[in-house]
Motif scaffolding. Structure first.
Motif, PDB file in Angstrom:
ATOM      1  N   GLN A 193       9.159   0.718   9.077  1.00  0.00           N
ATOM      2  CA  GLN A 193       9.795   1.880   8.442  1.00  0.00           C
ATOM      3  C   GLN A 193       9.535   3.184   9.184  1.00  0.00           C
ATOM      4  O   GLN A 193      10.054   4.223   8.794  1.00  0.00           O
ATOM      5  CB  GLN A 193       9.309   2.013   6.989  1.00  0.00           C
ATOM      6  N   GLY A 194       8.709   3.145  10.219  1.00  0.00           N
ATOM      7  CA  GLY A 194       8.394   4.357  10.970  1.00  0.00           C
ATOM      8  C   GLY A 194       7.525   5.318  10.167  1.00  0.00           C
ATOM      9  O   GLY A 194       7.642   6.532  10.309  1.00  0.00           O
ATOM     10  N   LEU A 195       6.664   4.769   9.324  1.00  0.00           N
ATOM     11  CA  LEU A 195       5.781   5.578   8.478  1.00  0.00           C
ATOM     12  C   LEU A 195       4.377   5.612   9.054  1.00  0.00           C
ATOM     13  O   LEU A 195       3.978   4.717   9.788  1.00  0.00           O
ATOM     14  CB  LEU A 195       5.702   4.970   7.073  1.00  0.00           C
ATOM     15  N   SER A 196       3.640   6.635   8.669  1.00  0.00           N
ATOM     16  CA  SER A 196       2.220   6.647   9.008  1.00  0.00           C
ATOM     17  C   SER A 196       1.530   5.592   8.152  1.00  0.00           C
ATOM     18  O   SER A 196       2.052   5.184   7.104  1.00  0.00           O
ATOM     19  CB  SER A 196       1.611   8.020   8.723  1.00  0.00           C
ATOM     20  N   LEU A 197       0.355   5.164   8.582  1.00  0.00           N
ATOM     21  CA  LEU A 197      -0.390   4.189   7.776  1.00  0.00           C
ATOM     22  C   LEU A 197      -0.751   4.769   6.412  1.00  0.00           C
ATOM     23  O   LEU A 197      -0.714   4.061   5.410  1.00  0.00           O
ATOM     24  CB  LEU A 197      -1.649   3.735   8.515  1.00  0.00           C
ATOM     25  N   ASP A 198      -1.060   6.057   6.368  1.00  0.00           N
ATOM     26  CA  ASP A 198      -1.390   6.688   5.086  1.00  0.00           C
ATOM     27  C   ASP A 198      -0.204   6.665   4.130  1.00  0.00           C
ATOM     28  O   ASP A 198      -0.360   6.372   2.946  1.00  0.00           O
ATOM     29  CB  ASP A 198      -1.847   8.135   5.289  1.00  0.00           C
ATOM     30  N   ALA A 199       0.988   6.973   4.648  1.00  0.00           N
ATOM     31  CA  ALA A 199       2.185   6.969   3.806  1.00  0.00           C
ATOM     32  C   ALA A 199       2.508   5.560   3.322  1.00  0.00           C
ATOM     33  O   ALA A 199       2.870   5.352   2.162  1.00  0.00           O
ATOM     34  CB  ALA A 199       3.368   7.555   4.565  1.00  0.00           C
ATOM     35  N   ALA A 200       2.376   4.586   4.219  1.00  0.00           N
ATOM     36  CA  ALA A 200       2.645   3.194   3.848  1.00  0.00           C
ATOM     37  C   ALA A 200       1.633   2.698   2.823  1.00  0.00           C
ATOM     38  O   ALA A 200       1.994   1.999   1.870  1.00  0.00           O
ATOM     39  CB  ALA A 200       2.635   2.302   5.085  1.00  0.00           C
ATOM     40  N   LEU A 201       0.383   3.064   3.007  1.00  0.00           N
ATOM     41  CA  LEU A 201      -0.671   2.680   2.070  1.00  0.00           C
ATOM     42  C   LEU A 201      -0.405   3.270   0.690  1.00  0.00           C
ATOM     43  O   LEU A 201      -0.484   2.572  -0.330  1.00  0.00           O
ATOM     44  CB  LEU A 201      -2.028   3.153   2.591  1.00  0.00           C
ATOM     45  N   ASP A 202      -0.037   4.544   0.663  1.00  0.00           N
ATOM     46  CA  ASP A 202       0.272   5.204  -0.608  1.00  0.00           C
ATOM     47  C   ASP A 202       1.454   4.530  -1.296  1.00  0.00           C
ATOM     48  O   ASP A 202       1.409   4.258  -2.497  1.00  0.00           O
ATOM     49  CB  ASP A 202       0.572   6.683  -0.365  1.00  0.00           C
ATOM     50  N   PHE A 203       2.497   4.242  -0.527  1.00  0.00           N
ATOM     51  CA  PHE A 203       3.659   3.578  -1.115  1.00  0.00           C
ATOM     52  C   PHE A 203       3.284   2.217  -1.671  1.00  0.00           C
ATOM     53  O   PHE A 203       3.669   1.857  -2.784  1.00  0.00           O
ATOM     54  CB  PHE A 203       4.791   3.435  -0.088  1.00  0.00           C
ATOM     55  N   PHE A 204       2.531   1.436  -0.888  1.00  0.00           N
ATOM     56  CA  PHE A 204       2.155   0.092  -1.312  1.00  0.00           C
ATOM     57  C   PHE A 204       1.396   0.111  -2.639  1.00  0.00           C
ATOM     58  O   PHE A 204       1.733  -0.623  -3.565  1.00  0.00           O
ATOM     59  CB  PHE A 204       1.304  -0.586  -0.238  1.00  0.00           C
ATOM     60  N   TYR A 205       0.380   0.942  -2.745  1.00  0.00           N
ATOM     61  CA  TYR A 205      -0.453   0.942  -3.944  1.00  0.00           C
ATOM     62  C   TYR A 205       0.232   1.566  -5.161  1.00  0.00           C
ATOM     63  O   TYR A 205      -0.267   1.449  -6.268  1.00  0.00           O
ATOM     64  CB  TYR A 205      -1.808   1.579  -3.670  1.00  0.00           C
ATOM     65  N   HIS A 206       1.378   2.195  -4.942  1.00  0.00           N
ATOM     66  CA  HIS A 206       2.164   2.714  -6.066  1.00  0.00           C
ATOM     67  C   HIS A 206       3.457   1.926  -6.276  1.00  0.00           C
ATOM     68  O   HIS A 206       4.301   2.317  -7.081  1.00  0.00           O
ATOM     69  CB  HIS A 206       2.478   4.196  -5.845  1.00  0.00           C
ATOM     70  N   SER A 207       3.594   0.833  -5.556  1.00  0.00           N
ATOM     71  CA  SER A 207       4.839   0.052  -5.628  1.00  0.00           C
ATOM     72  C   SER A 207       4.837  -0.919  -6.808  1.00  0.00           C
ATOM     73  O   SER A 207       3.785  -1.305  -7.327  1.00  0.00           O
ATOM     74  CB  SER A 207       5.032  -0.743  -4.327  1.00  0.00           C
ATOM     75  N   GLU A 208       6.030  -1.306  -7.175  1.00  0.00           N
ATOM     76  CA  GLU A 208       6.200  -2.326  -8.211  1.00  0.00           C
ATOM     77  C   GLU A 208       5.675  -3.673  -7.710  1.00  0.00           C
ATOM     78  O   GLU A 208       5.107  -4.450  -8.480  1.00  0.00           O
ATOM     79  CB  GLU A 208       7.679  -2.443  -8.579  1.00  0.00           C
ATOM     80  N   VAL A 209       5.848  -3.919  -6.429  1.00  0.00           N
ATOM     81  CA  VAL A 209       5.362  -5.166  -5.830  1.00  0.00           C
ATOM     82  C   VAL A 209       3.859  -5.299  -6.075  1.00  0.00           C
ATOM     83  O   VAL A 209       3.383  -6.343  -6.542  1.00  0.00           O
ATOM     84  CB  VAL A 209       5.677  -5.215  -4.316  1.00  0.00           C
ATOM     85  N   TYR A 210       3.107  -4.245  -5.773  1.00  0.00           N
ATOM     86  CA  TYR A 210       1.655  -4.295  -5.957  1.00  0.00           C
ATOM     87  C   TYR A 210       1.296  -4.469  -7.430  1.00  0.00           C
ATOM     88  O   TYR A 210       0.383  -5.233  -7.767  1.00  0.00           O
ATOM     89  CB  TYR A 210       1.001  -3.037  -5.390  1.00  0.00           C
ATOM     90  N   GLN A 211       2.010  -3.795  -8.314  1.00  0.00           N
ATOM     91  CA  GLN A 211       1.720  -3.917  -9.749  1.00  0.00           C
ATOM     92  C   GLN A 211       1.939  -5.348 -10.228  1.00  0.00           C
ATOM     93  O   GLN A 211       1.148  -5.882 -11.008  1.00  0.00           O
ATOM     94  CB  GLN A 211       2.582  -2.946 -10.559  1.00  0.00           C
ATOM     95  N   LEU A 212       2.987  -5.981  -9.759  1.00  0.00           N
ATOM     96  CA  LEU A 212       3.250  -7.367 -10.144  1.00  0.00           C
ATOM     97  C   LEU A 212       2.187  -8.311  -9.610  1.00  0.00           C
ATOM     98  O   LEU A 212       1.792  -9.262 -10.293  1.00  0.00           O
ATOM     99  CB  LEU A 212       4.645  -7.794  -9.670  1.00  0.00           C
ATOM    100  N   ILE A 213       1.717  -8.049  -8.405  1.00  0.00           N
ATOM    101  CA  ILE A 213       0.639  -8.867  -7.845  1.00  0.00           C
ATOM    102  C   ILE A 213      -0.611  -8.716  -8.696  1.00  0.00           C
ATOM    103  O   ILE A 213      -1.257  -9.705  -9.062  1.00  0.00           O
ATOM    104  CB  ILE A 213       0.344  -8.465  -6.384  1.00  0.00           C
ATOM    105  N   ARG A 214      -0.966  -7.487  -9.018  1.00  0.00           N
ATOM    106  CA  ARG A 214      -2.178  -7.224  -9.814  1.00  0.00           C
ATOM    107  C   ARG A 214      -2.115  -7.870 -11.187  1.00  0.00           C
ATOM    108  O   ARG A 214      -3.119  -8.354 -11.707  1.00  0.00           O
ATOM    109  CB  ARG A 214      -2.374  -5.720  -9.993  1.00  0.00           C
ATOM    110  N   GLU A 215      -0.937  -7.868 -11.785  1.00  0.00           N
ATOM    111  CA  GLU A 215      -0.769  -8.439 -13.121  1.00  0.00           C
ATOM    112  C   GLU A 215      -0.661  -9.957 -13.084  1.00  0.00           C
ATOM    113  O   GLU A 215      -0.622 -10.600 -14.128  1.00  0.00           O
ATOM    114  CB  GLU A 215       0.466  -7.839 -13.782  1.00  0.00           C
ATOM    115  N   GLY A 216      -0.585 -10.514 -11.893  1.00  0.00           N
ATOM    116  CA  GLY A 216      -0.507 -11.961 -11.758  1.00  0.00           C
ATOM    117  C   GLY A 216       0.857 -12.533 -12.096  1.00  0.00           C
ATOM    118  O   GLY A 216       0.998 -13.728 -12.336  1.00  0.00           O
ATOM    119  N   VAL A 217       1.878 -11.662 -12.123  1.00  0.00           N
ATOM    120  CA  VAL A 217       3.227 -12.111 -12.441  1.00  0.00           C
ATOM    121  C   VAL A 217       3.754 -13.006 -11.324  1.00  0.00           C
ATOM    122  O   VAL A 217       4.393 -14.011 -11.573  1.00  0.00           O
ATOM    123  CB  VAL A 217       4.163 -10.906 -12.663  1.00  0.00           C
ATOM    124  N   TRP A 218       3.484 -12.637 -10.109  1.00  0.00           N
ATOM    125  CA  TRP A 218       3.928 -13.416  -8.964  1.00  0.00           C
ATOM    126  C   TRP A 218       2.724 -14.031  -8.285  1.00  0.00           C
ATOM    127  O   TRP A 218       1.639 -13.483  -8.311  1.00  0.00           O
ATOM    128  CB  TRP A 218       4.607 -12.538  -7.933  1.00  0.00           C
TER     129      TRP A 218
END
Length: 67
Positions: free
Chosen positions: A23-48
């Motif tokens: 995506q051409g993002l900095s690691l900080d921006a990508a990290l922030d996006f990841f930990y606020h993403s729906e994907v991460y929330q679903l992983i944490r909740e054990g949905v997927w």
């Protein structure tokens, strides 16, 4: 079955690094996006069982959410 937290963190770092490059993002921006993403929330909740999916698959899911 729960994944080993250390292995999950390593997986997350690989996915975040690849996502940042694609995506051409900095690691900080990508990290922030990841930990606020729906994907991460679903992983944490054990949905997927995302921890069983490939790094590329997880990156693609993030890209879909980002796009």
């Amino acid at each position: 079955m729960t994944a080993n937290p250390i292995l999950l963190q390593k997986k997350y770092s690989r996915v975040i690094e690849c996502f940042a490059k694609q995506q051409g993002l900095s690691l900080d921006a990508a990290l922030d996006f990841f930990y606020h993403s729906e994907v991460y929330q679903l992983i944490r909740e054990g949905v997927w069982d995302m921890n069983c999916m490939s790094d590329a698959y997880m990156r693609e899911e993030l890209e879909q959410e980002y796009g």
